[in-house]
Motif scaffolding. Structure first.
Motif, PDB file in Angstrom:
ATOM      1  N   ALA A 118       9.711  -3.050   8.978  1.00  0.00           N
ATOM      2  CA  ALA A 118       8.252  -3.079   9.074  1.00  0.00           C
ATOM      3  C   ALA A 118       7.808  -4.460   9.538  1.00  0.00           C
ATOM      4  CB  ALA A 118       7.605  -2.736   7.737  1.00  0.00           C
ATOM      5  N   VAL A 119       6.817  -4.477  10.400  1.00  0.00           N
ATOM      6  CA  VAL A 119       6.158  -5.705  10.825  1.00  0.00           C
ATOM      7  C   VAL A 119       4.665  -5.485  10.627  1.00  0.00           C
ATOM      8  CG1 VAL A 119       5.737  -7.328  12.694  1.00  0.00           C
ATOM      9  CG2 VAL A 119       7.957  -6.174  12.533  1.00  0.00           C
ATOM     10  N   GLY A 120       4.076  -6.183   9.667  1.00  0.00           N
ATOM     11  CA  GLY A 120       2.699  -5.912   9.319  1.00  0.00           C
ATOM     12  C   GLY A 120       2.567  -4.490   8.806  1.00  0.00           C
ATOM     13  N   ASP A 121       1.625  -3.747   9.356  1.00  0.00           N
ATOM     14  CA  ASP A 121       1.425  -2.356   8.951  1.00  0.00           C
ATOM     15  C   ASP A 121       2.113  -1.371   9.883  1.00  0.00           C
ATOM     16  OD1 ASP A 121       0.003  -2.829   6.657  1.00  0.00           O
ATOM     17  OD2 ASP A 121      -1.962  -2.668   7.591  1.00  0.00           O
ATOM     18  N   THR A 122       3.068  -1.846  10.673  1.00  0.00           N
ATOM     19  CA  THR A 122       3.807  -0.968  11.578  1.00  0.00           C
ATOM     20  C   THR A 122       5.215  -0.748  11.046  1.00  0.00           C
ATOM     21  OG1 THR A 122       2.541  -1.738  13.500  1.00  0.00           O
ATOM     22  CG2 THR A 122       4.629  -0.625  13.933  1.00  0.00           C
ATOM     23  N   VAL A 123       5.591   0.513  10.870  1.00  0.00           N
ATOM     24  CA  VAL A 123       6.931   0.891  10.405  1.00  0.00           C
ATOM     25  C   VAL A 123       7.727   1.366  11.611  1.00  0.00           C
ATOM     26  CG1 VAL A 123       8.255   2.461   8.951  1.00  0.00           C
ATOM     27  CG2 VAL A 123       6.089   1.515   8.122  1.00  0.00           C
ATOM     28  N   VAL A 124       8.878   0.738  11.843  1.00  0.00           N
ATOM     29  CA  VAL A 124       9.696   1.062  13.008  1.00  0.00           C
ATOM     30  C   VAL A 124      11.013   1.672  12.544  1.00  0.00           C
ATOM     31  CG1 VAL A 124      10.774   0.187  15.113  1.00  0.00           C
ATOM     32  CG2 VAL A 124       8.639  -0.847  14.270  1.00  0.00           C
ATOM     33  N   SER A 125      11.287   2.878  12.999  1.00  0.00           N
ATOM     34  CA  SER A 125      12.538   3.554  12.656  1.00  0.00           C
ATOM     35  C   SER A 125      13.448   3.612  13.876  1.00  0.00           C
ATOM     36  CB  SER A 125      12.270   4.966  12.127  1.00  0.00           C
ATOM     37  OG  SER A 125      11.548   5.737  13.070  1.00  0.00           O
ATOM     38  N   ARG A 126      14.730   3.390  13.625  1.00  0.00           N
ATOM     39  CA  ARG A 126      15.734   3.461  14.681  1.00  0.00           C
ATOM     40  C   ARG A 126      16.640   4.659  14.406  1.00  0.00           C
ATOM     41  NH1 ARG A 126      20.693  -0.829  15.918  1.00  0.00           N
ATOM     42  NH2 ARG A 126      21.156  -0.107  18.042  1.00  0.00           N
ATOM     43  N   LEU A 157      13.589   4.407  19.316  1.00  0.00           N
ATOM     44  CA  LEU A 157      12.904   3.481  18.418  1.00  0.00           C
ATOM     45  C   LEU A 157      11.467   3.982  18.319  1.00  0.00           C
ATOM     46  CD1 LEU A 157      13.999   0.865  17.063  1.00  0.00           C
ATOM     47  CD2 LEU A 157      12.807  -0.428  18.841  1.00  0.00           C
ATOM     48  N   ILE A 158      11.038   4.362  17.095  1.00  0.00           N
ATOM     49  CA  ILE A 158       9.745   5.005  16.921  1.00  0.00           C
ATOM     50  C   ILE A 158       8.919   4.202  15.923  1.00  0.00           C
ATOM     51  CG2 ILE A 158       8.531   7.114  16.279  1.00  0.00           C
ATOM     52  CD1 ILE A 158      11.077   8.659  16.963  1.00  0.00           C
ATOM     53  N   ALA A 159       7.761   3.744  16.359  1.00  0.00           N
ATOM     54  CA  ALA A 159       6.868   2.955  15.514  1.00  0.00           C
ATOM     55  C   ALA A 159       5.733   3.831  15.016  1.00  0.00           C
ATOM     56  CB  ALA A 159       6.307   1.773  16.294  1.00  0.00           C
ATOM     57  N   LEU A 160       5.513   3.803  13.695  1.00  0.00           N
ATOM     58  CA  LEU A 160       4.451   4.576  13.066  1.00  0.00           C
ATOM     59  C   LEU A 160       3.512   3.643  12.310  1.00  0.00           C
ATOM     60  CD1 LEU A 160       6.632   7.389  11.410  1.00  0.00           C
ATOM     61  CD2 LEU A 160       5.583   7.433  13.683  1.00  0.00           C
ATOM     62  N   SER A 161       2.274   4.050  12.179  1.00  0.00           N
ATOM     63  CA  SER A 161       1.342   3.338  11.322  1.00  0.00           C
ATOM     64  C   SER A 161       1.732   3.585   9.877  1.00  0.00           C
ATOM     65  CB  SER A 161      -0.091   3.820  11.563  1.00  0.00           C
ATOM     66  OG  SER A 161      -0.941   3.413  10.498  1.00  0.00           O
ATOM     67  N   THR A 185       2.038   7.992  15.386  1.00  0.00           N
ATOM     68  CA  THR A 185       2.893   7.238  16.287  1.00  0.00           C
ATOM     69  C   THR A 185       2.097   6.139  16.985  1.00  0.00           C
ATOM     70  OG1 THR A 185       4.310   9.161  16.673  1.00  0.00           O
ATOM     71  CG2 THR A 185       4.431   7.371  18.278  1.00  0.00           C
ATOM     72  N   VAL A 186       2.602   4.920  16.921  1.00  0.00           N
ATOM     73  CA  VAL A 186       1.971   3.775  17.576  1.00  0.00           C
ATOM     74  C   VAL A 186       2.602   3.554  18.942  1.00  0.00           C
ATOM     75  CG1 VAL A 186       1.495   1.292  17.381  1.00  0.00           C
ATOM     76  CG2 VAL A 186       1.479   2.723  15.334  1.00  0.00           C
ATOM     77  N   TRP A 187       3.905   3.625  19.012  1.00  0.00           N
ATOM     78  CA  TRP A 187       4.624   3.549  20.272  1.00  0.00           C
ATOM     79  C   TRP A 187       6.032   4.099  20.082  1.00  0.00           C
ATOM     80  CZ3 TRP A 187       8.947   0.581  19.592  1.00  0.00           C
ATOM     81  CH2 TRP A 187       8.896  -0.472  18.695  1.00  0.00           C
ATOM     82  N   ARG A 188       6.709   4.318  21.206  1.00  0.00           N
ATOM     83  CA  ARG A 188       8.050   4.899  21.155  1.00  0.00           C
ATOM     84  C   ARG A 188       8.811   4.478  22.404  1.00  0.00           C
ATOM     85  NH1 ARG A 188       9.166  11.120  19.563  1.00  0.00           N
ATOM     86  NH2 ARG A 188      11.418  11.202  19.931  1.00  0.00           N
ATOM     87  N   VAL A 189      10.063   4.059  22.240  1.00  0.00           N
ATOM     88  CA  VAL A 189      10.882   3.668  23.386  1.00  0.00           C
ATOM     89  C   VAL A 189      12.305   4.180  23.194  1.00  0.00           C
ATOM     90  CG1 VAL A 189       9.542   1.588  23.885  1.00  0.00           C
ATOM     91  CG2 VAL A 189      11.522   1.445  22.371  1.00  0.00           C
ATOM     92  N   SER A 190      12.981   4.399  24.310  1.00  0.00           N
ATOM     93  CA  SER A 190      14.415   4.694  24.302  1.00  0.00           C
ATOM     94  C   SER A 190      15.142   3.395  24.620  1.00  0.00           C
ATOM     95  CB  SER A 190      14.753   5.767  25.340  1.00  0.00           C
ATOM     96  OG  SER A 190      14.142   6.995  25.000  1.00  0.00           O
ATOM     97  N   ALA A 223       0.810  -1.220   0.000  1.00  0.00           N
ATOM     98  CA  ALA A 223       0.000   0.000   0.000  1.00  0.00           C
ATOM     99  C   ALA A 223       0.844   1.271   0.000  1.00  0.00           C
ATOM    100  CB  ALA A 223      -0.939   0.022   1.199  1.00  0.00           C
ATOM    101  N   VAL A 224       1.981   1.263   0.683  1.00  0.00           N
ATOM    102  CA  VAL A 224       2.811   2.464   0.765  1.00  0.00           C
ATOM    103  C   VAL A 224       4.267   2.115   0.477  1.00  0.00           C
ATOM    104  CG1 VAL A 224       1.283   3.552   2.455  1.00  0.00           C
ATOM    105  CG2 VAL A 224       3.267   2.267   3.246  1.00  0.00           C
ATOM    106  N   ARG A 225       5.030   3.143   0.115  1.00  0.00           N
ATOM    107  CA  ARG A 225       6.464   3.025  -0.091  1.00  0.00           C
ATOM    108  C   ARG A 225       7.142   3.940   0.917  1.00  0.00           C
ATOM    109  NH1 ARG A 225       6.599   3.998  -6.623  1.00  0.00           N
ATOM    110  NH2 ARG A 225       6.121   6.121  -5.891  1.00  0.00           N
ATOM    111  N   VAL A 226       8.019   3.381   1.744  1.00  0.00           N
ATOM    112  CA  VAL A 226       8.677   4.137   2.810  1.00  0.00           C
ATOM    113  C   VAL A 226      10.131   4.378   2.411  1.00  0.00           C
ATOM    114  CG1 VAL A 226       9.326   4.159   5.240  1.00  0.00           C
ATOM    115  CG2 VAL A 226       7.148   3.124   4.536  1.00  0.00           C
ATOM    116  N   TYR A 227      10.574   5.639   2.526  1.00  0.00           N
ATOM    117  CA  TYR A 227      11.917   6.023   2.122  1.00  0.00           C
ATOM    118  C   TYR A 227      12.723   6.499   3.329  1.00  0.00           C
ATOM    119  CZ  TYR A 227       9.481   6.337  -2.386  1.00  0.00           C
ATOM    120  OH  TYR A 227       8.722   6.076  -3.498  1.00  0.00           O
ATOM    121  N   ALA A 228      14.042   6.459   3.176  1.00  0.00           N
ATOM    122  CA  ALA A 228      14.934   6.896   4.248  1.00  0.00           C
ATOM    123  C   ALA A 228      15.918   7.922   3.715  1.00  0.00           C
ATOM    124  CB  ALA A 228      15.700   5.702   4.818  1.00  0.00           C
ATOM    125  N   SER A 229      16.115   8.991   4.474  1.00  0.00           N
ATOM    126  CA  SER A 229      17.185   9.939   4.220  1.00  0.00           C
ATOM    127  C   SER A 229      17.883  10.204   5.548  1.00  0.00           C
ATOM    128  CB  SER A 229      16.657  11.236   3.590  1.00  0.00           C
ATOM    129  OG  SER A 229      15.635  11.803   4.378  1.00  0.00           O
TER     130      SER A 229
END
Length: 361
Positions: free
Chosen positions: A100-108, A114-118, A124-129, A60-66
């Motif tokens: 990504a795990v399922g529809d959750t995108v996790v960026s480090r 560590l920030i998880a986005l839909s 934001t779905v969740w966030r941890v240090s 459904a989506v394309r996720v990019y990194a810079s």
């Protein structure tokens, strides 16, 4: 004189305030304003090309990194990069990896966040240090290594695994809850389809983080992996012997002893003359031929259901593959110049400006 001094002071203060606003630490998040993106499927064939490598999520989506941002566009079959539907920018932090795990995108991020986005909304779905510092951005121009091969960041068994110099943490991908944290010193790690986290010399349970026994001697070479060196279906041990690792215990496979062999659709796949197996899609083999065609074949019978050139319009087929991603319905491949310099930072390394080609399968 007093007036001039006052004016100079005002100018200096204004400049300082402007500098602070520009350079001060900041985090900017934008989320989807319109309808939620939907999955797209197409008949086999090339659909477009991009200048950056997309992590395709949920078809459904394309996720990019810079360097300091992760963002997403849609639809997957767009001919080029589109305006972002959501983004997360963190200044001055650097993006280290995205999974990504399922529809959750996790960026480090380099500061250990560590920030998880839909994937569909960017919220934001969740966030941890994590408490574990992360490598700086090394994705170069395309960001391919950040979204397809991030260092010390893996997925498996519904978890996101974060590694450091002497510790590995596993977080629940749905909630961000810490599943386990173990003092594991690890290099060249990967996860298996059978539920293990494998380091240079040892294997650990993805469920508990505890060491498991009965594994062949390392160092290990992973085979048939998804992006982020995850869900690998096989490996070769220190002696070059092949093993299937799709279950609780490694299973010896002489087929995997051969260079060029791999695992796809849960099966050990012997080398294919004139082609490289990129992965599996719904039980079908996805192959890149030497003449740069994409070929889809049945994993059991070998029957070919699609074969087409990986080119847009009059593009030549003289490139070599860099990194890639295979999903149930899509493949994206980073194309490098056949005789270009080895360094991604040097001119001529990539095949063209829009060097990532995307195709429906």
């Amino acid at each position: 004189m007093l007036i001039r001094t006052s004016l100079a002071l005002v100018v200096a203060v204004a400049a300082a305030l402007i500098g602070w606003r520009v350079l001060a630490p900041a985090e900017v998040s934008s989320t989807v304003a319109g309808p939620s993106p939907v999955a797209v499927t197409r008949s086999p064939g090339v659909t477009g090309r991009t200048n950056q490598a997309p992590l395709i999520v949920g078809d459904a989506v394309r996720v990019y990194a810079s360097k300091r941002q992760t963002r997403a566009d849609t639809p997957v079959d767009a001919k080029s990069v589109m305006t972002a539907i959501w983004s997360l920018r963190r200044w001055p932090q650097q993006l280290s990896g995205v999974v990504a795990v399922g529809d959750t995108v996790v960026s480090r991020w380099a500061d250990g966040e560590l920030i998880a986005l839909s994937a569909r909304t960017g919220k934001t779905v969740w966030r941890v240090s994590t408490g574990i510092g992360a490598p700086a951005f090394d994705g170069h121009r395309t960001g391919a290594s950040t979204v397809w091969a991030p260092g010390d960041l893996h997925t498996g068994d519904g978890a996101v695994l974060v590694g450091g110099a002497s510790r590995v943490n596993a977080y629940d991908a749905a909630t961000g809850a810490l599943r386990w944290s173990e003092p594991i010193s690890c290099g060249d790690a990967f996860t298996t389809a059978g539920g293990q986290f494998v380091c240079t010399e040892q294997a650990f349970s993805l469920a508990t983080g505890k060491a498991v026994t009965g594994w062949p001697a390392g160092p290990h070479t992973p085979l048939g992996c998804d992006v982020a060196a995850s869900a690998c279906g096989g490996l070769r041990d220190a002696a070059g012997q092949g093993w299937l690792v799709t279950g609780a215990r490694p299973e010896r496979s002489a087929v995997l002893d051969q260079q060029g062999s791999t695992v796809a659709a849960g099966r050990a796949i012997a080398p294919r003359p004139g082609a490289q197996v990129l992965g599996a899609s719904q039980g079908r083999l996805v192959l890149l031929t030497d003449d740069r065609h994409l070929r889809i074949a049945d994993a059991v019978t070998g029957a070919v259901s699609a074969d087409f050139a990986l080119a847009v319009d009059t593009e030549k087929l003289t490139w070599k593959p860099g990194l890639w991603q295979v999903t149930d319905h899509w493949v994206a491949i980073e194309r490098l110049a056949a005789d270009g310099p080895a360094s991604p930072d040097k001119p001529g390394h990539y095949f063209t400006v829009d060097t990532v080609i995307i195709a429906a399968i």
